[in-house]
Design a protein around this motif. Structure first.
Motif, mmCIF file in Angstrom:
data_model
loop_
_atom_site.group_PDB
_atom_site.id
_atom_site.type_symbol
_atom_site.label_atom_id
_atom_site.label_comp_id
_atom_site.label_asym_id
_atom_site.label_seq_id
_atom_site.Cartn_x
_atom_site.Cartn_y
_atom_site.Cartn_z
ATOM 1 N N HIS A 95 0.843 -0.957 0.062
ATOM 2 C CA HIS A 95 -0.114 -0.005 -0.027
ATOM 3 C C HIS A 95 0.880 1.371 0.123
ATOM 4 O O HIS A 95 0.279 2.437 -0.157
ATOM 5 N N SER A 96 2.240 0.978 0.460
ATOM 6 C CA SER A 96 2.828 2.189 0.390
ATOM 7 C C SER A 96 3.572 2.360 -1.147
ATOM 8 O O SER A 96 4.546 3.356 -1.370
ATOM 9 N N GLN A 97 3.089 1.434 -1.881
ATOM 10 C CA GLN A 97 3.759 1.392 -3.462
ATOM 11 C C GLN A 97 5.587 0.988 -3.460
ATOM 12 O O GLN A 97 5.950 1.624 -4.447
ATOM 13 N N LYS A 98 5.931 0.556 -2.326
ATOM 14 C CA LYS A 98 7.370 0.190 -2.409
ATOM 15 C C LYS A 98 7.516 -1.079 -3.439
ATOM 16 O O LYS A 98 8.927 -1.174 -3.647
ATOM 17 N N LEU A 99 6.845 -1.677 -3.968
ATOM 18 C CA LEU A 99 6.840 -2.799 -4.654
ATOM 19 C C LEU A 99 7.014 -2.459 -6.051
ATOM 20 O O LEU A 99 7.160 -3.228 -7.008
ATOM 21 N N VAL A 100 6.676 -1.000 -6.443
ATOM 22 C CA VAL A 100 6.750 -0.565 -7.776
ATOM 23 C C VAL A 100 8.050 -0.782 -8.675
ATOM 24 O O VAL A 100 7.768 -1.526 -9.711
ATOM 25 N N PHE A 101 8.951 -0.477 -7.956
ATOM 26 C CA PHE A 101 10.348 -0.552 -8.900
ATOM 27 C C PHE A 101 10.603 -2.251 -9.068
ATOM 28 O O PHE A 101 11.009 -2.708 -10.084
ATOM 29 N N PRO A 102 10.687 -2.789 -7.973
ATOM 30 C CA PRO A 102 10.861 -4.225 -8.075
ATOM 31 C C PRO A 102 9.830 -4.945 -9.011
ATOM 32 O O PRO A 102 10.551 -5.806 -9.863
ATOM 33 N N TYR A 103 8.675 -4.749 -8.705
ATOM 34 C CA TYR A 103 7.635 -5.350 -9.615
ATOM 35 C C TYR A 103 7.893 -5.064 -11.096
ATOM 36 O O TYR A 103 8.007 -5.993 -12.046
ATOM 37 N N SER A 104 8.108 -3.829 -11.181
ATOM 38 C CA SER A 104 8.269 -3.368 -12.712
ATOM 39 C C SER A 104 9.552 -4.086 -13.525
ATOM 40 O O SER A 104 10.014 -3.583 -14.341
ATOM 41 N N SER A 105 10.279 -4.350 -12.658
ATOM 42 C CA SER A 105 11.689 -4.647 -13.193
ATOM 43 C C SER A 105 11.757 -6.403 -13.236
ATOM 44 O O SER A 105 12.812 -6.984 -13.222
ATOM 45 N N GLY A 106 10.521 -6.900 -13.021
ATOM 46 C CA GLY A 106 10.360 -8.566 -13.312
ATOM 47 C C GLY A 106 10.595 -9.428 -11.962
ATOM 48 O O GLY A 106 10.978 -10.523 -12.098
ATOM 49 N N LYS B 74 11.755 -7.904 -17.563
ATOM 50 C CA LYS B 74 13.260 -7.631 -17.655
ATOM 51 C C LYS B 74 13.774 -6.656 -18.502
ATOM 52 O O LYS B 74 14.821 -6.107 -18.136
ATOM 53 N N LYS B 75 12.885 -6.495 -19.549
ATOM 54 C CA LYS B 75 13.511 -5.595 -20.677
ATOM 55 C C LYS B 75 12.756 -4.175 -20.332
ATOM 56 O O LYS B 75 13.077 -3.203 -21.281
ATOM 57 N N VAL B 76 12.052 -4.069 -19.192
ATOM 58 C CA VAL B 76 11.242 -2.912 -19.006
ATOM 59 C C VAL B 76 11.860 -1.987 -17.850
ATOM 60 O O VAL B 76 12.253 -2.761 -16.750
ATOM 61 N N GLY B 77 11.696 -0.643 -18.098
ATOM 62 C CA GLY B 77 12.063 0.195 -16.766
ATOM 63 C C GLY B 77 10.750 0.981 -16.540
ATOM 64 O O GLY B 77 9.989 1.502 -17.529
ATOM 65 N N TYR B 78 10.555 1.243 -15.369
ATOM 66 C CA TYR B 78 9.277 2.123 -15.300
ATOM 67 C C TYR B 78 9.570 3.216 -14.148
ATOM 68 O O TYR B 78 10.384 2.809 -12.934
ATOM 69 N N LEU B 79 9.185 4.440 -14.249
ATOM 70 C CA LEU B 79 9.339 5.535 -13.268
ATOM 71 C C LEU B 79 7.833 6.091 -12.971
ATOM 72 O O LEU B 79 7.274 6.477 -13.909
ATOM 73 N N PRO B 80 7.347 5.631 -12.018
ATOM 74 C CA PRO B 80 5.926 5.897 -11.941
ATOM 75 C C PRO B 80 5.980 7.563 -11.402
ATOM 76 O O PRO B 80 6.987 8.191 -11.183
ATOM 77 N N GLN B 81 4.834 8.309 -11.185
ATOM 78 C CA GLN B 81 4.561 9.677 -10.876
ATOM 79 C C GLN B 81 5.474 10.141 -9.801
ATOM 80 O O GLN B 81 5.829 11.208 -9.633
ATOM 81 N N SER B 82 4.881 9.258 -8.626
ATOM 82 C CA SER B 82 5.474 9.491 -7.321
ATOM 83 C C SER B 82 6.341 8.577 -6.911
ATOM 84 O O SER B 82 5.705 7.506 -6.199
ATOM 85 N N PRO B 83 7.768 8.261 -7.352
ATOM 86 C CA PRO B 83 8.369 6.920 -6.826
ATOM 87 C C PRO B 83 8.419 6.836 -5.377
ATOM 88 O O PRO B 83 8.860 7.984 -4.628
ATOM 89 N N VAL B 84 8.313 5.689 -4.853
ATOM 90 C CA VAL B 84 8.467 5.403 -3.475
ATOM 91 C C VAL B 84 9.639 4.280 -3.323
ATOM 92 O O VAL B 84 9.846 3.539 -4.020
ATOM 93 N N PHE B 85 10.434 4.777 -2.283
ATOM 94 C CA PHE B 85 11.517 4.038 -2.085
ATOM 95 C C PHE B 85 11.821 3.471 -0.635
ATOM 96 O O PHE B 85 10.954 3.689 0.264
ATOM 97 N N TYR B 86 12.755 2.557 -0.274
ATOM 98 C CA TYR B 86 12.916 2.120 1.174
ATOM 99 C C TYR B 86 13.750 3.303 1.645
ATOM 100 O O TYR B 86 14.892 3.350 1.448
ATOM 101 N N GLY B 87 13.019 3.955 2.436
ATOM 102 C CA GLY B 87 13.879 5.596 2.948
ATOM 103 C C GLY B 87 15.048 5.411 3.804
ATOM 104 O O GLY B 87 15.811 6.281 4.159
ATOM 105 N N TYR B 88 15.042 4.128 4.383
ATOM 106 C CA TYR B 88 16.144 3.677 5.387
ATOM 107 C C TYR B 88 17.546 3.495 4.533
ATOM 108 O O TYR B 88 18.416 3.373 5.272
ATOM 109 N N MET B 89 17.177 3.275 3.208
ATOM 110 C CA MET B 89 18.389 3.193 2.504
ATOM 111 C C MET B 89 19.071 4.266 1.831
ATOM 112 O O MET B 89 18.234 5.360 1.730
#
Lengths: 252, 308
Positions: A95-106, B74-89
């Motif tokens: 729900h915080s969308q943290k899986l977007v990058f991992p999922y979209s890279s397969g 695996k051939k694809v990259g995606y940048l969402p409108q508001s990217p969310v990361f693991y903030g502790y990294m």
């Protein structure tokens, strides 16, 4: 799948260190291993001044009693630390969308789920065994009487680890369905209370995870095989459904 | 590279995408344009494998997306409108995590990190925790994460929206650079200038339907407005009467010395109009065929899509 598993396993270690999950789980499991024998030893002395008369007769503390007391605290309090620390393990990521990058890279959902479940089962198992070792050591030093066998105490630790393992797979499973992790934690807590009551029932009692606690109190594996096998199968079903759920869930 | 056929997506009774189809050529920059709620982000999320779809087909390099989603991603990259990361990294740790997920070795990861950190201008902040980053920094880190595994196709959802003008220009230049490296870019934006600047082709989406999909130049020619704006030195009295008899003439609006000539046949008018005006014996100070920019086309299409 292994690529995702390895990456997520390392990520879980980093996350647990930086978000103090190891400390939380450690406090929940290890602190009682030190405090319980100490409190049992000191309680008569503390109460001596408060209650008139000979209080020593009120406290018939034996090493076996101290081990059972530690098991009781682990089930009543340590379990809460485990359940509430891990309630948001998947729901928060979804729900915080943290899986977007991992999922979209397969990335493979199976790798993510297995990394999380195995990591926390390992951590809690290590803490549980460590807790029992510490408790055994302090009980030996502080409490007089016949010590239970070391093998018996390790059997209790094994049974407790299975119990926690089941709860971890259940909380991870529920976490993939709920929006707020706390909801998953409360459902697991509720199911634990139900299982505590259901263990007294003749037909289904032996299949209840709480049966493991009864066996842990006896420090014996006798008749525990069927319960262990059953909860292992159910845990695997939970993990399988979680993987299927994570393959279908919309992570954005 | 990417072919989308009759893609459908609905949430309950609400149909968000109504059988949209388009094709993105390898190595091109494809602009995806549409008002808010048109279905741009939904399309992007489907193509990035983040949400399911209810009908239609997607082919990536000729392979069916439904059957082989995880491998194709695996051939694809995606940048969402508001990217969310693991903030502790830190940025370095996060990109290492993404690189490991993509199966890169430690040496390649290290090289790629320093390359991308330089490009997105985060080298100095690369060892700071992401939780302390500003919105723009997160957007730039998102771009680095989307491109980390050298994807063949990259989806960028509003990549410049959180950036300042300088940052925007840098990102656009970077996107143009991707074309040279052979990466296919599919990006949505509400900034029409960005599309005009970098895109080869464009789709305009509204109400879950694609209104138009074409090469940017073709689109401008197709939606060119058949109006000549002419400015004379003196007021052109009676010009409207003299032009009326011409077969390609539609109407004339005269406002002092400025005349707007609406023609019904642009091809014929192109060949004859200058000759007609030259006969006026009134010096021309300005002569212009009113050209539509993408904004005009966008507004016309979105507001009148039922007339297309």
């Amino acid at each position: 799948m292994m690529r995702t598993f390895n990456s997520y396993f390392k990520k879980e270690i980093m996350e647990s260190l930086r978000q103090y999950r190891y400390i939380t789980l450690g406090v929940g499991i290890l602190v009682f291993a030190i405090l319980d024998p100490l409190m049992l030893k000191l309680l008569p002395t503390i109460l001596k001044d408060q209650i008139p008369g000979d209080v020593s007769s009120l406290f018939n503390v034996t090493p076996s009693y101290a081990v059972i007391n530690y098991i009781k605290d682990l089930v009543n309090i340590g379990n809460l630390f485990v359940i509430f620390t891990l309630g948001g393990i998947l729901s928060e990521e979804i729900h915080s969308q943290k899986l977007v990058f991992p999922y979209s890279s397969g990335s493979k959902p199976s790798g993510i789920v297995l990394a999380k479940v195995i990591h926390y089962i390992l951590v809690v198992t290590i803490f549980t065994f460590l807790g029992f070792l510490i408790a055994y050591y302090y009980i030996g030093i502080l409490i007089k009487g016949d010590m239970p066998t070391f093998t018996g105490v390790m059997k209790s630790a094994t049974l407790l680890s299975f119990y926690f393992g089941f709860n971890i797979s259940l909380v991870v499973f529920l976490s993939s369905f709920v929006k707020k992790g706390i909801a998953a934690s409360f459902i697991v807590l509720l199911s634990n209370f139900v299982a505590m009551g259901a263990v007294k029932l003749k037909v289904i009692g032996k299949y209840m995870p709480y049966k493991l606690i009864e066996k842990a109190n006896l420090m014996s594996f006798e008749d525990a095989g069927i319960t262990i096998s059953f909860i292992c199968i159910v845990s695997m079903i939970f993990i399988l459904i979680t993987i299927l759920r994570m393959s279908k869930v919309e992570v954005i | 590279m990417l072919r989308v056929e009759n893609l459908k997506k609905q949430y309950g009774s609400l149909q968000v995408l109504k059988e949209i189809s388009f094709e993105v050529k390898k190595g091109s920059i494809y602009g995806f344009l549409g008002p808010n709620g048109a279905g741009k982000t939904t399309t992007m999320n489907i193509l990035a494998g983040l949400i399911d779809f209810n009908g239609g087909d997607i082919y990536l390099d000729g392979e069916d997306f439904k059957k082989n989603k995880r491998e194709l991603l695996k051939k694809v990259g995606y940048l969402p409108q508001s990217p969310v990361f693991y903030g502790y990294m830190t940025a370095v740790e996060y990109l290492t995590f993404i690189g490991k997920l993509g199966g890169m070795d430690n040496k390649s990861i290290k090289i790629r990190i320093s390359e991308l950190m330089e490009i997105v201008k985060l080298t100095d902040a690369s060892k700071r925790r992401i939780s302390g980053y500003s919105g723009g920094m997160k957007q730039r880190l998102g771009l680095a994460a989307a491109l980390f595994n050298n994807p063949e196709l990259v989806f960028l959802d509003e990549p410049t929206s959180a950036l300042d003008p300088e940052g925007r220009m840098e990102v656009l230049e970077f996107i143009e650079g991707l074309r040279e490296s052979g990466t296919t870019v599919f990006f949505s934006t509400h900034i029409l200038n960005d599309i005009e600047r970098v895109c080869d082709e464009v789709s305009i989406l509204s109400g879950g339907k694609i209104l138009v999909s074409d090469n940017l130049e073709n689109l401008k020619n197709k939606y060119i407005q058949p109006i000549y704006d002419v400015e004379f030195e003196m007021n052109p009295t009676g010009l409207d009467n003299r032009l009326k008899s011409l077969p390609w003439m539609q109407k004339t609006i005269i406002n002092e010395n400025k005349v707007s000539i609406y023609v019904s046949n642009l091809e014929k008018a192109k060949g004859e109009i200058l000759g007609v005006i030259a006969k006026e014996n009134n010096p021309v100070t300005c002569f212009n065929l009113r050209k539509s920019n993408l904004e005009d086309i966008f507004i016309r299409l979105v507001n009148n899509d039922e007339n297309l």
